[in-house]
Design a protein around this motif. Structure first.
Motif, mmCIF file in Angstrom:
data_model
loop_
_atom_site.group_PDB
_atom_site.id
_atom_site.type_symbol
_atom_site.label_atom_id
_atom_site.label_comp_id
_atom_site.label_asym_id
_atom_site.label_seq_id
_atom_site.Cartn_x
_atom_site.Cartn_y
_atom_site.Cartn_z
ATOM 1 N N GLU A 263 20.369 21.034 2.239
ATOM 2 C CA GLU A 263 19.073 21.003 1.576
ATOM 3 C C GLU A 263 17.974 20.687 2.594
ATOM 4 O O GLU A 263 18.167 19.846 3.476
ATOM 5 C CB GLU A 263 19.073 19.945 0.469
ATOM 6 N N PRO A 264 16.815 21.337 2.504
ATOM 7 C CA PRO A 264 15.709 21.012 3.427
ATOM 8 C C PRO A 264 15.305 19.549 3.288
ATOM 9 O O PRO A 264 15.081 19.065 2.172
ATOM 10 C CB PRO A 264 14.592 21.952 2.977
ATOM 11 N N SER A 265 15.232 18.863 4.393
ATOM 12 C CA SER A 265 14.850 17.445 4.381
ATOM 13 C C SER A 265 13.461 17.233 4.962
ATOM 14 O O SER A 265 12.674 16.436 4.446
ATOM 15 C CB SER A 265 15.875 16.620 5.166
ATOM 16 N N ALA A 266 13.159 17.923 6.063
ATOM 17 C CA ALA A 266 11.858 17.736 6.695
ATOM 18 C C ALA A 266 10.724 18.312 5.855
ATOM 19 O O ALA A 266 9.642 17.725 5.765
ATOM 20 C CB ALA A 266 11.859 18.388 8.081
ATOM 21 N N LEU A 267 10.979 19.463 5.219
ATOM 22 C CA LEU A 267 9.932 20.114 4.425
ATOM 23 C C LEU A 267 9.492 19.266 3.236
ATOM 24 O O LEU A 267 8.284 19.039 3.043
ATOM 25 C CB LEU A 267 10.421 21.491 3.974
ATOM 26 N N PRO A 268 10.407 18.728 2.403
ATOM 27 C CA PRO A 268 9.940 17.854 1.311
ATOM 28 C C PRO A 268 9.271 16.578 1.808
ATOM 29 O O PRO A 268 8.295 16.113 1.212
ATOM 30 C CB PRO A 268 11.236 17.533 0.545
ATOM 31 N N ARG A 269 9.791 16.025 2.930
ATOM 32 C CA ARG A 269 9.178 14.797 3.451
ATOM 33 C C ARG A 269 7.769 15.053 3.965
ATOM 34 O O ARG A 269 6.849 14.267 3.726
ATOM 35 C CB ARG A 269 10.054 14.232 4.567
ATOM 36 N N LEU A 270 7.586 16.170 4.688
ATOM 37 C CA LEU A 270 6.242 16.517 5.168
ATOM 38 C C LEU A 270 5.297 16.770 4.002
ATOM 39 O O LEU A 270 4.136 16.340 4.015
ATOM 40 C CB LEU A 270 6.334 17.749 6.067
ATOM 41 N N HIS A 271 5.807 17.443 2.981
ATOM 42 C CA HIS A 271 4.986 17.701 1.792
ATOM 43 C C HIS A 271 4.589 16.400 1.114
ATOM 44 O O HIS A 271 3.431 16.218 0.690
ATOM 45 C CB HIS A 271 5.766 18.602 0.828
ATOM 46 N N GLN A 272 5.529 15.468 1.006
ATOM 47 C CA GLN A 272 5.226 14.185 0.379
ATOM 48 C C GLN A 272 4.191 13.401 1.179
ATOM 49 O O GLN A 272 3.247 12.837 0.608
ATOM 50 C CB GLN A 272 6.509 13.371 0.240
ATOM 51 N N MET A 273 4.340 13.363 2.511
ATOM 52 C CA MET A 273 3.396 12.617 3.340
ATOM 53 C C MET A 273 2.004 13.226 3.293
ATOM 54 O O MET A 273 0.993 12.512 3.194
ATOM 55 C CB MET A 273 3.914 12.568 4.784
ATOM 56 N N LEU A 274 1.940 14.566 3.364
ATOM 57 C CA LEU A 274 0.639 15.220 3.290
ATOM 58 C C LEU A 274 -0.008 15.008 1.926
ATOM 59 O O LEU A 274 -1.227 14.818 1.826
ATOM 60 C CB LEU A 274 0.785 16.710 3.587
ATOM 61 N N THR A 275 0.807 15.041 0.875
ATOM 62 C CA THR A 275 0.273 14.828 -0.471
ATOM 63 C C THR A 275 -0.271 13.416 -0.624
ATOM 64 O O THR A 275 -1.357 13.214 -1.201
ATOM 65 C CB THR A 275 1.372 15.084 -1.512
ATOM 66 N N GLU A 276 0.471 12.433 -0.125
ATOM 67 C CA GLU A 276 -0.007 11.050 -0.213
ATOM 68 C C GLU A 276 -1.295 10.854 0.591
ATOM 69 O O GLU A 276 -2.232 10.203 0.122
ATOM 70 C CB GLU A 276 1.084 10.103 0.285
ATOM 71 N N SER A 277 -1.325 11.422 1.812
ATOM 72 C CA SER A 277 -2.527 11.275 2.628
ATOM 73 C C SER A 277 -3.722 11.954 1.978
ATOM 74 O O SER A 277 -4.832 11.394 1.920
ATOM 75 C CB SER A 277 -2.284 11.869 4.021
ATOM 76 N N PHE A 278 -3.504 13.168 1.472
ATOM 77 C CA PHE A 278 -4.603 13.881 0.820
ATOM 78 C C PHE A 278 -5.070 13.138 -0.434
ATOM 79 O O PHE A 278 -6.272 13.077 -0.719
ATOM 80 C CB PHE A 278 -4.148 15.293 0.451
ATOM 81 N N SER A 279 -4.108 12.571 -1.180
ATOM 82 C CA SER A 279 -4.491 11.828 -2.387
ATOM 83 C C SER A 279 -5.342 10.613 -2.038
ATOM 84 O O SER A 279 -6.339 10.325 -2.725
ATOM 85 C CB SER A 279 -3.218 11.396 -3.128
ATOM 86 N N ASN A 280 -4.971 9.917 -0.961
ATOM 87 C CA ASN A 280 -5.773 8.751 -0.551
ATOM 88 C C ASN A 280 -7.175 9.176 -0.115
ATOM 89 O O ASN A 280 -8.183 8.553 -0.497
ATOM 90 C CB ASN A 280 -5.064 8.013 0.591
ATOM 91 N N TYR A 281 -7.256 10.226 0.707
ATOM 92 C CA TYR A 281 -8.570 10.703 1.155
ATOM 93 C C TYR A 281 -9.403 11.227 -0.015
ATOM 94 O O TYR A 281 -10.624 11.035 -0.061
ATOM 95 C CB TYR A 281 -8.407 11.790 2.210
ATOM 96 N N TRP A 282 -8.741 11.901 -0.956
ATOM 97 C CA TRP A 282 -9.481 12.445 -2.097
ATOM 98 C C TRP A 282 -10.019 11.331 -2.996
ATOM 99 O O TRP A 282 -11.156 11.417 -3.478
ATOM 100 C CB TRP A 282 -8.571 13.378 -2.889
#
Length: 711
Positions: A263-282
């Motif tokens: 199962e892809p591990s880096a792709l979901p983790r990168l997506h989660q980190m980017l989502t959290e960062s974008f949510s904080n900035y937004w």
């Protein structure tokens, strides 16, 4: 005179003959011949066949996909119109709108009825009250299921009674007590009967039998696949079994029928980190620039930059609200988008006058002068004071081995994201490779792979199902064979299954094919007894009944099985992923027209005439002494087999059309003997054979030829 010369050029499996007549044929003929010869030889010499075949497969896939894409909108519209007509025609029925592979393959002669056989002393205590409670919360269990005009429909029964579905059998069968000698004949008699069309398609059959001289209970649960899917139930939910979900430890099996790709591990983790960062900035962006959060923003005249920020907030809020309304309301109209846009703008007092004065501030010379002074001052302060401080912090972060101790530096951000980005690129490259090579491999494996017709493909189905199960084979013996040969336990069981079918063809007087094409699937015990949504795909294998060197050598059969499994795991990643996505989300049946999908599935079930299920994992259920699970064959598939592990042993279970019986008992009778022959061949000491009367560890026993029911 004309001199005729024949030159033969071999390309793939074709032979092309060119005739050269001499100089009088003209320069164009000679050039054409030279170019053709050079191109064919280049393809052969440089080894470009793979690329050529891949390109051909790709163009064939595109040629098939284009009509489907063109036909898809018309197909969806026509299906929706037909669904509305069926709903109008049958207003008292609840029509099932979703399409699934199981539903497409359903037919009167091959219904999708799942079956579970459990044996224990206390598994039936309070079964009636349990079913009353279960049916009170599940409306489908109180409804009749019919197929009308291509769709399934439910209608609730006026007077529902549990007694119509819960059947308590007597202790005797055909005038004899139910024991290990006639238990399989009794279970065959139960499974061979159709479920009543006047009631909901599920049944719980409870019988008292005497195994090893002790009284015990046997339960047979039969449920239609649509009930299990729509009500999110398992077969074990129909019995009052006692177990705790905490006792089910997640154990990944080493079965080759699962985990074809990591199962892809880096792709979901990168997506989660980017989502959290974008949510904080937004959220920070909203707090500073949203008039609904900060009403003081519009108390003074705003500039063009601030106006753009508020416009972005209004647009994002509109999109979120439109998406929510579209999912919630059926028949959402596009014109309502403008009403939502006006409402979001009005909520923030973002009117035309605000935009006008913001534009006037942009072109106002005084504001332009003040803005220029402000930006010049900001740049000077940044370069003189802030930049050296930032460089010092970056240098400290570079020299530090713990980059996360400097969270506000570019070095820390790069140290966190760059490895993930590279891993994500590698995963995306792997996925893209699978997607690009998928059309060729799927066409080659499913449609163009040579096979020999066998009796299981040509049998005429009658619809009634018969079952059988083998004696228990000790896991200890399988583990010893695995340690000697290096094969997995599942591969050893597959080799024994292939040998059992070879014995079936031989003793039935049928022509033995070189191999039997099967569709294999892994199912964990957890999925049978708990409501977990595990995603498993299907693997296409060949079970060899004839081997290249020695026909009756079990070790060579095992080696061929290992080779077939290795090839399937390396080539069928796309097929496995697509079938897994279909079972969990209905990916294929949602986008492919039903008529095309049904034709393809019927062809595949005729080609892959055997369905195989590997059940593995612990069974921490109180009071269950033995279990046997059957996944039904569907379409033109006439037989399904199950390799079911329970406790310290594994059994081979067979469910097939009644036209095959009573010869299906030959398969289960040969299973244990096939494992023992393989153990002797590789030098594993033979385990003492268990008696025909089953021991407490092997309560279900086996069937003898004298008790085989004659169909």
């Amino acid at each position: 005179m004309k001199e005729e010369v024949k030159i033969q050029i071999k390309f793939g499996g074709m032979a092309v003959i060119y005739r050269k007549f001499g100089r009088k044929r003209g320069l164009s003929t000679v050039l054409h011949f030279v170019m053709a010869t050079a191109s064919f030889n280049l393809l052969d010499f440089l080894g470009f066949r793979f690329f050529f075949y891949t390109a051909v497969g790709f163009f064939i896939s595109v040629a098939v996909a284009i009509p489907i894409l063109i036909y898809y909108p018309f197909s969806k519209w026509s299906r929706k119109s037909w669904l509305r007509f069926v709903k109008w025609r049958y207003p008292n029925w609840t029509i099932v709108e979703e399409v699934s592979v199981r539903g497409i393959l359903d037919q009167g002669r091959n219904q999708g009825i799942y079956t579970l056989l459990l044996q224990g002393k206390s598994i039936t205590d309070g079964v009636r009250s349990h079913l009353l409670q279960l049916t009170s919360t599940r409306p489908m269990l109180r409804s009749v299921l019919r197929k009308m005009w291509g769709f399934y429909g439910w209608r609730q029964v006026d007077e529902f009674r549990v007694e119509n579905h819960l059947i308590n059998a007597s202790c005797s069968f055909k005038g004899r007590p139910i024991t290990e000698s006639n238990l399989q004949e009794f279970v065959n008699d139960v499974t061979s009967k159709f479920l009543s069309p006047n009631f909901s398609p599920w049944q719980v059959f409870v019988a008292t039998c005497f195994l090893n001289g002790e009284e015990t209970k046997v339960c047979i649960v039969r449920v239609h696949h649509l009930i299990l899917r729509r009500e999110h139930l398992t077969l074990a939910d129909f019995l009052p079994l006692k177990y705790s979900s905490e006792n089910w430890e997640y154990q990944e099996s080493d079965s080759p029928l699962t985990n074809l790709y990591s199962e892809p591990s880096a792709l979901p983790r990168l997506h989660q980190m980017l989502t959290e960062s974008f949510s904080n900035y937004w959220n920070e962006f909203l707090c500073n620039n949203d008039p609904a959060e900060n009403p003081a923003l519009l108390k003074k005249s705003i500039g063009g930059f601030q106006c753009v920020k508020i416009g972005v907030i209004v647009w994002v809020s509109t999109v979120k609200e439109v998406t929510r309304c579209y999912k919630k309301v059926d028949g959402f109209r596009f014109i309502e988008v403008f009403a939502i846009l006006r409402r979001e703008a009005s909520k923030r007092n973002f009117r035309t006058s605000v935009i006008f004065w913001a534009f006037m501030n942009v072109v106002n010379p005084v504001e332009i002068f003040y803005s220029s002074i402000h930006w010049m001052w900001y740049i000077c302060v940044t370069f003189i004071l802030k930049t050296p401080i930032l460089l010092i912090r970056e240098l400290n972060a570079l020299r530090s081995s713990q980059k996360h101790f400097h969270p506000d530096t570019l070095t820390s951000v790069l140290a966190c994201y760059l490895p993930l980005v590279f891993q994500t690129i590698a995963e995306l490259t792997s996925i893209a490779t699978i997607v690009v090579t998928a059309p060729k491999l799927i066409l080659e494996e499913l449609f163009f792979k040579s096979s020999e017709t066998n009796h299981l493909q040509t049998i005429s189905l009658c619809g009634r199902k018969i079952v059988a199960w083998s004696e228990e084979v000790e896991i200890e013996t399988i583990s010893k064979i695995s340690s000697v040969t290096g094969a997995s336990e599942a591969e050893i069981l597959l080799a024994a299954t292939a040998a059992s079918f070879k014995e079936y063809f031989k003793q039935s007087g049928l022509q033995t094919p070189a191999e039997i094409l099967v569709t294999a699937k892994f199912v964990s015990q957890r999925a049978l007894f708990l409501r977990n949504q595990e995603t498993r795909g299907v693997l296409c294998l060949g079970l060899p009944t004839k081997t290249p060197l020695l026909d009756d050598n079990p070790l060579e059969t095992l080696q061929v099985i290992q080779e077939n499994v290795h090839k399937a795991r390396s080539k069928q990643k796309a097929t496995y992923a697509i079938s897994a996505a279909e079972s969990s989300t209905g990916l294929v049946s949602c986008y492919v027209p039903s008529i095309l999908l049904k034709l393809a599935l019927l062809y595949l079930t005729r080609r892959y005439s055997l369905s195989l299920t590997h059940v593995d994992g612990d069974l921490p259920v109180e009071g269950v002494d033995a279990a046997m699970y059957w996944r039904p064959p569907q379409g033109y598939c006439s037989m399904s087999v199950t390799l079911h592990r329970h406790g310290g042993g594994v059994r081979l279970g067979v469910i097939g059309d009644a036209m095959i019986g009573p010869h299906h008992f030959l398969i289960t009778k040969a299973f244990r003997r096939s494992v023992q022959e393989l153990a002797v061949t590789v030098g594993v000491p033979r385990t003492p054979s268990r008696s025909r009367s089953p021991s407490p560890a092997s309560p279900l026993g086996s069937a003898s030829p004298t008790t085989s029911p004659g169909y």
